[in-house]
Design a protein around this motif. Structure first.
Motif, PDB file in Angstrom:
ATOM      1  N   THR A   1      19.172   8.383  35.285  1.00  0.00           N
ATOM      2  CA  THR A   1      19.271   8.483  33.852  1.00  0.00           C
ATOM      3  C   THR A   1      17.890   8.253  33.243  1.00  0.00           C
ATOM      4  O   THR A   1      17.066   7.524  33.790  1.00  0.00           O
ATOM      5  CB  THR A   1      20.303   7.508  33.268  1.00  0.00           C
ATOM      6  N   ILE A   2      17.688   8.838  32.093  1.00  0.00           N
ATOM      7  CA  ILE A   2      16.391   8.710  31.426  1.00  0.00           C
ATOM      8  C   ILE A   2      16.420   7.642  30.341  1.00  0.00           C
ATOM      9  O   ILE A   2      15.449   7.462  29.629  1.00  0.00           O
ATOM     10  CB  ILE A   2      15.933  10.061  30.837  1.00  0.00           C
ATOM     11  N   GLY A   3      17.546   6.948  30.221  1.00  0.00           N
ATOM     12  CA  GLY A   3      17.630   5.851  29.275  1.00  0.00           C
ATOM     13  C   GLY A   3      17.911   6.273  27.843  1.00  0.00           C
ATOM     14  O   GLY A   3      17.657   5.510  26.921  1.00  0.00           O
ATOM     15  N   SER A   4      18.424   7.483  27.631  1.00  0.00           N
ATOM     16  CA  SER A   4      18.730   7.913  26.266  1.00  0.00           C
ATOM     17  C   SER A   4      20.211   7.727  25.983  1.00  0.00           C
ATOM     18  O   SER A   4      21.028   7.622  26.891  1.00  0.00           O
ATOM     19  CB  SER A   4      18.332   9.375  26.052  1.00  0.00           C
ATOM     20  N   SER A   5      20.554   7.704  24.718  1.00  0.00           N
ATOM     21  CA  SER A   5      21.946   7.536  24.325  1.00  0.00           C
ATOM     22  C   SER A   5      22.707   8.854  24.498  1.00  0.00           C
ATOM     23  O   SER A   5      22.115   9.928  24.613  1.00  0.00           O
ATOM     24  CB  SER A   5      22.022   7.092  22.866  1.00  0.00           C
ATOM     25  N   TYR A   6      24.022   8.749  24.518  1.00  0.00           N
ATOM     26  CA  TYR A   6      24.861   9.934  24.651  1.00  0.00           C
ATOM     27  C   TYR A   6      24.606  10.938  23.530  1.00  0.00           C
ATOM     28  O   TYR A   6      24.428  12.133  23.800  1.00  0.00           O
ATOM     29  CB  TYR A   6      26.339   9.539  24.712  1.00  0.00           C
ATOM     30  N   PRO A   7      24.558  10.531  22.248  1.00  0.00           N
ATOM     31  CA  PRO A   7      24.289  11.504  21.182  1.00  0.00           C
ATOM     32  C   PRO A   7      22.936  12.217  21.347  1.00  0.00           C
ATOM     33  O   PRO A   7      22.814  13.414  21.087  1.00  0.00           O
ATOM     34  CB  PRO A   7      24.318  10.663  19.901  1.00  0.00           C
ATOM     35  N   THR A   8      21.926  11.487  21.809  1.00  0.00           N
ATOM     36  CA  THR A   8      20.617  12.111  22.032  1.00  0.00           C
ATOM     37  C   THR A   8      20.689  13.129  23.167  1.00  0.00           C
ATOM     38  O   THR A   8      20.173  14.245  23.054  1.00  0.00           O
ATOM     39  CB  THR A   8      19.556  11.035  22.345  1.00  0.00           C
ATOM     40  N   ALA A   9      21.332  12.756  24.265  1.00  0.00           N
ATOM     41  CA  ALA A   9      21.474  13.672  25.399  1.00  0.00           C
ATOM     42  C   ALA A   9      22.255  14.921  24.986  1.00  0.00           C
ATOM     43  O   ALA A   9      21.917  16.049  25.377  1.00  0.00           O
ATOM     44  CB  ALA A   9      22.169  12.968  26.559  1.00  0.00           C
ATOM     45  N   TRP A  10      23.296  14.736  24.184  1.00  0.00           N
ATOM     46  CA  TRP A  10      24.098  15.878  23.719  1.00  0.00           C
ATOM     47  C   TRP A  10      23.262  16.811  22.849  1.00  0.00           C
ATOM     48  O   TRP A  10      23.334  18.032  22.982  1.00  0.00           O
ATOM     49  CB  TRP A  10      25.314  15.369  22.955  1.00  0.00           C
ATOM     50  N   LYS A  11      22.445  16.247  21.976  1.00  0.00           N
ATOM     51  CA  LYS A  11      21.588  17.059  21.108  1.00  0.00           C
ATOM     52  C   LYS A  11      20.560  17.834  21.933  1.00  0.00           C
ATOM     53  O   LYS A  11      20.293  19.008  21.670  1.00  0.00           O
ATOM     54  CB  LYS A  11      20.887  16.185  20.068  1.00  0.00           C
ATOM     55  N   ILE A  12      19.999  17.210  22.943  1.00  0.00           N
ATOM     56  CA  ILE A  12      19.056  17.901  23.831  1.00  0.00           C
ATOM     57  C   ILE A  12      19.757  19.060  24.533  1.00  0.00           C
ATOM     58  O   ILE A  12      19.215  20.164  24.628  1.00  0.00           O
ATOM     59  CB  ILE A  12      18.446  16.912  24.851  1.00  0.00           C
ATOM     60  N   LYS A  13      20.962  18.806  25.017  1.00  0.00           N
ATOM     61  CA  LYS A  13      21.729  19.867  25.697  1.00  0.00           C
ATOM     62  C   LYS A  13      21.965  21.049  24.754  1.00  0.00           C
ATOM     63  O   LYS A  13      21.770  22.212  25.132  1.00  0.00           O
ATOM     64  CB  LYS A  13      23.064  19.326  26.193  1.00  0.00           C
ATOM     65  N   LEU A  14      22.399  20.777  23.536  1.00  0.00           N
ATOM     66  CA  LEU A  14      22.663  21.855  22.580  1.00  0.00           C
ATOM     67  C   LEU A  14      21.394  22.642  22.256  1.00  0.00           C
ATOM     68  O   LEU A  14      21.425  23.872  22.150  1.00  0.00           O
ATOM     69  CB  LEU A  14      23.288  21.299  21.304  1.00  0.00           C
ATOM     70  N   ASN A  15      20.268  21.950  22.114  1.00  0.00           N
ATOM     71  CA  ASN A  15      19.001  22.630  21.846  1.00  0.00           C
ATOM     72  C   ASN A  15      18.583  23.510  23.011  1.00  0.00           C
ATOM     73  O   ASN A  15      18.092  24.627  22.813  1.00  0.00           O
ATOM     74  CB  ASN A  15      17.903  21.622  21.520  1.00  0.00           C
ATOM     75  N   LEU A  16      18.769  23.035  24.231  1.00  0.00           N
ATOM     76  CA  LEU A  16      18.460  23.844  25.413  1.00  0.00           C
ATOM     77  C   LEU A  16      19.355  25.084  25.488  1.00  0.00           C
ATOM     78  O   LEU A  16      18.883  26.186  25.795  1.00  0.00           O
ATOM     79  CB  LEU A  16      18.608  23.016  26.688  1.00  0.00           C
ATOM     80  N   MET A  17      20.633  24.914  25.226  1.00  0.00           N
ATOM     81  CA  MET A  17      21.563  26.047  25.258  1.00  0.00           C
ATOM     82  C   MET A  17      21.180  27.083  24.208  1.00  0.00           C
ATOM     83  O   MET A  17      21.227  28.289  24.463  1.00  0.00           O
ATOM     84  CB  MET A  17      23.002  25.560  25.054  1.00  0.00           C
ATOM     85  N   HIS A  18      20.792  26.638  23.027  1.00  0.00           N
ATOM     86  CA  HIS A  18      20.390  27.548  21.961  1.00  0.00           C
ATOM     87  C   HIS A  18      19.120  28.305  22.352  1.00  0.00           C
ATOM     88  O   HIS A  18      19.018  29.517  22.154  1.00  0.00           O
ATOM     89  CB  HIS A  18      20.174  26.778  20.661  1.00  0.00           C
ATOM     90  N   ALA A  19      18.159  27.609  22.933  1.00  0.00           N
ATOM     91  CA  ALA A  19      16.914  28.262  23.373  1.00  0.00           C
ATOM     92  C   ALA A  19      17.201  29.297  24.459  1.00  0.00           C
ATOM     93  O   ALA A  19      16.623  30.389  24.457  1.00  0.00           O
ATOM     94  CB  ALA A  19      15.924  27.217  23.876  1.00  0.00           C
ATOM     95  N   MET A  20      18.095  28.968  25.385  1.00  0.00           N
ATOM     96  CA  MET A  20      18.450  29.915  26.455  1.00  0.00           C
ATOM     97  C   MET A  20      19.131  31.150  25.870  1.00  0.00           C
ATOM     98  O   MET A  20      18.875  32.276  26.306  1.00  0.00           O
ATOM     99  CB  MET A  20      19.351  29.228  27.484  1.00  0.00           C
ATOM    100  N   LEU A  21      19.986  30.964  24.885  1.00  0.00           N
ATOM    101  CA  LEU A  21      20.673  32.085  24.246  1.00  0.00           C
ATOM    102  C   LEU A  21      19.676  32.993  23.538  1.00  0.00           C
ATOM    103  O   LEU A  21      19.753  34.218  23.646  1.00  0.00           O
ATOM    104  CB  LEU A  21      21.720  31.570  23.258  1.00  0.00           C
ATOM    105  N   GLU A  22      18.719  32.420  22.828  1.00  0.00           N
ATOM    106  CA  GLU A  22      17.703  33.224  22.148  1.00  0.00           C
ATOM    107  C   GLU A  22      16.848  33.990  23.141  1.00  0.00           C
ATOM    108  O   GLU A  22      16.542  35.165  22.936  1.00  0.00           O
ATOM    109  CB  GLU A  22      16.820  32.341  21.274  1.00  0.00           C
ATOM    110  N   LEU A  23      16.466  33.361  24.237  1.00  0.00           N
ATOM    111  CA  LEU A  23      15.657  34.019  25.255  1.00  0.00           C
ATOM    112  C   LEU A  23      16.433  35.171  25.894  1.00  0.00           C
ATOM    113  O   LEU A  23      15.902  36.265  26.095  1.00  0.00           O
ATOM    114  CB  LEU A  23      15.224  33.015  26.322  1.00  0.00           C
ATOM    115  N   ASP A  24      17.708  34.953  26.179  1.00  0.00           N
ATOM    116  CA  ASP A  24      18.539  35.999  26.773  1.00  0.00           C
ATOM    117  C   ASP A  24      18.653  37.205  25.852  1.00  0.00           C
ATOM    118  O   ASP A  24      18.673  38.339  26.314  1.00  0.00           O
ATOM    119  CB  ASP A  24      19.938  35.453  27.084  1.00  0.00           C
ATOM    120  N   GLY A  25      18.701  36.984  24.549  1.00  0.00           N
ATOM    121  CA  GLY A  25      18.816  38.079  23.594  1.00  0.00           C
ATOM    122  C   GLY A  25      17.585  38.960  23.527  1.00  0.00           C
ATOM    123  O   GLY A  25      17.643  40.084  23.037  1.00  0.00           O
ATOM    124  N   GLN A  26      16.451  38.479  24.037  1.00  0.00           N
ATOM    125  CA  GLN A  26      15.221  39.268  24.021  1.00  0.00           C
ATOM    126  C   GLN A  26      15.162  40.290  25.146  1.00  0.00           C
ATOM    127  O   GLN A  26      14.361  41.205  25.107  1.00  0.00           O
ATOM    128  CB  GLN A  26      14.006  38.344  24.132  1.00  0.00           C
TER     129      GLN A  26
END
Length: 125
Positions: A1-26
């Protein structure tokens, strides 16, 4: 674990998923591709088979590189496997020279988008 809270980890996950979706659309598939119909099973219950309301249809397609090996894969949800649905999908997602399919009639719609369609009908199982 990197020592972050669950809400922070969830926000990072959502941001990564959004970035992957944008990249795939290109990326648009090019050159020679292989396409097939597929279904993702939903909740249990209901009738079985292709017409089941519990299954989600999607188009699975991969692009070949210059050596003829699979290079890029895309999977898109489809409204169904009709000629019109595949024509719309082809116009949005694919720039290709040739489309190889298993001969399902709806994939002939790729010719409506200016692509060469090559059905490869295999023997029965």
């Amino acid at each position: 674990t990197i020592g972050s809270s669950y809400p922070t980890a969830w926000k990072i996950k959502l941001n990564l998923m959004h970035a992957m979706l944008e990249l795939d659309g290109q990326y648009h598939l090019q050159g020679t591709i292989h396409v097939d119909d597929a279904y993702l099973a939903g909740a249990h219950g209901g009738k079985a088979g292709f017409g089941s309301e519990n299954k989600v249809p999607f188009v699975a397609v991969f692009e070949l590189n210059d050596e003829g090996r699979p290079f890029r894969l895309k999977m898109d949800r489809s409204s169904g496997f009709t000629r019109e649905a595949i024509k719309v999908w082809t116009g949005k997602r694919v720039y290709m020279e040739g489309v190889f399919s298993d001969g399902l009639a709806c994939f002939c719609a790729t010719t409506d988008a200016g692509c060469e369609h090559v059905p490869e009908i295999m023997g029965g199982r």
